[in-house]
Design an enzyme around this catalytic site. Structure first.
Site, PDB file in Angstrom:
ATOM      1  N   LEU A 267    -100.456  -9.754 -14.046  1.00  0.00           N
ATOM      2  CA  LEU A 267    -100.717  -8.474 -14.783  1.00  0.00           C
ATOM      3  C   LEU A 267     -99.558  -8.288 -15.686  1.00  0.00           C
ATOM      4  CD1 LEU A 267    -101.611  -5.569 -12.298  1.00  0.00           C
ATOM      5  CD2 LEU A 267    -103.217  -6.915 -13.863  1.00  0.00           C
ATOM      6  N   ASP A 268     -99.436  -7.781 -16.937  1.00  0.00           N
ATOM      7  CA  ASP A 268     -98.457  -7.969 -17.912  1.00  0.00           C
ATOM      8  C   ASP A 268     -97.515  -6.649 -17.234  1.00  0.00           C
ATOM      9  OD1 ASP A 268     -99.522  -9.677 -19.469  1.00  0.00           O
ATOM     10  OD2 ASP A 268    -100.370  -8.116 -21.045  1.00  0.00           O
ATOM     11  N   ARG A 269     -95.995  -6.980 -17.701  1.00  0.00           N
ATOM     12  CA  ARG A 269     -95.131  -6.155 -16.943  1.00  0.00           C
ATOM     13  C   ARG A 269     -95.320  -4.628 -17.299  1.00  0.00           C
ATOM     14  NH1 ARG A 269     -88.792  -6.564 -18.645  1.00  0.00           N
ATOM     15  NH2 ARG A 269     -87.913  -4.704 -17.086  1.00  0.00           N
TER      16      ARG A 269
END
Length: 343
Positions: free
Chosen positions: A161-163
């Site tokens: 997942l993106d940060r």
């Protein structure tokens, strides 16, 4: 002072030896080359890994390869000696020994002997690299005594997942489970649905986005993605399904299901339709984002949440559905811009 780091299958160690060859095992077959290297060169900065791929120092079966190349069982991957600053080398060594990340557990949505699903908060990377010392995986490994007597023997990320994206993150506790789950993601057998708040009124009839994406790197190694024409040879097909959950004149709350797992797919697809995700600092409306950070109910981060995940359990064969409620750091802003009739 510079150190030379040489990769080993269990991590990295400081060394002055020459390049070495790593043979891809069956359980790593099908993995992207960049992911394969990041796993074998734990703690080495991601920018450095991509640099040695681009330069041709990494070879697969004696030939050049790119980051997207899928390695196969029996492939011979050349790992070059990596010249890093003393600080970076010390960090890599610490990560290889499992001492760099502080122990941290995350809210557990599901766990058994093969699978772990946690609720990742926004602002936490899933793994170290690109200026981030550690992420979810390193913190969980420390918390669970990874590599130590009596501790966790195996723990790997199934996907990313993106940060700044919150929500469901899946990990494998057995190598066989990792391969089975990654195969499901690759063959599009999982169901991944996100909640995204976008600017403007999303058209009710705009339900399918089928737009190829091209991934490129900035000078500092950070990834960026753009929509390209269908006949673009560098384009990778990306399919996103959109359902309007609630809308007003200024914002729309969407249920977004991705049929392909391209980097930044949701963010780029929605922005390409003129409806960027609120708070997106890479593909969004930067002036509007600054305005949204002010007021009585400010939005402090990107409004994207991994809400629902469906997959087949790698051991029992049971179909699992997990849900993560919208986090409390997003609900005040949602109540502010949309009527309170949402779930």
């Amino acid at each position: 002072m510079k150190h030379i780091i040489e990769g080993k299958s269990a991590g990295v160690s400081l060394s002055t030896q020459a390049a070495r060859i790593v043979t891809v095992d069956e359980e790593s077959a099908g993995q992207r080359l960049d992911n394969f290297l990041l796993r074998h060169l734990k703690g080495v900065p991601k920018t450095h890994v991509y640099r040695i791929i681009r330069s041709g120092e990494v070879r697969v079966n004696k030939g050049r390869a790119n980051a997207e190349t899928r390695v196969q069982s029996g492939d011979a991957v050349r790992l070059p000696p990596l010249r890093l600053s003393e600080r970076a080398a010390d960090k890599a060594e610490a990560m290889a020994q499992g001492t760099a990340a502080p122990a941290r557990e995350f809210p557990v949505l599901f766990e058994d002997e093969a699978v772990l699903a946690v609720d990742k908060p926004a602002g936490v990377a899933v793994h170290g690299g690109s200026g981030v010392s550690f992420g979810v995986i390193e913190q969980l490994r420390t918390a669970r005594g990874y590599g130590q007597a009596g501790g966790a023997k195996f723990l790997e990320l199934v996907h990313r997942l993106d940060r700044e994206t919150s929500g469901i993150l899946l990990l494998a506790k057995k190598r066989s489970a990792l391969k089975a789950l990654q195969d499901q993601f690759r063959e599009r057998e999982t169901g991944k649905t996100y909640l995204a708040l976008v600017t403007g009124t999303w058209p009710q009839n705009k339900k399918v986005l089928d737009k190829p994406l091209h991934k490129y790197l900035l000078e500092d190694g950070e990834r960026r993605v753009r929509v390209v024409a269908k006949d673009d040879p560098d384009g990778m097909r990306a399919v996103t399904l959109v359902k309007v959950r609630q809308s007003s004149d200024t914002h729309s709350l969407l249920e977004v299901t991705i049929k392909t797992g391209r980097t930044h797919q949701i963010r780029v697809h929605l922005a390409s339709e003129g409806h960027p995700i609120a708070g997106d600092d890479k593909y969004g409306d930067f002036e509007l984002n600054r305005a949204l950070q002010k007021g009585t109910s400010p939005l402090k981060r990107m409004f994207l949440h991994a809400w629902r995940l469906q997959f087949t359990h790698p051991v029992s064969g049971e179909r699992i559905e997990l849900m993560s409620p919208l986090p409390t750091d997003l609900t005040p802003f949602l109540h502010h811009v949309l009527p309170p009739a949402h779930e």
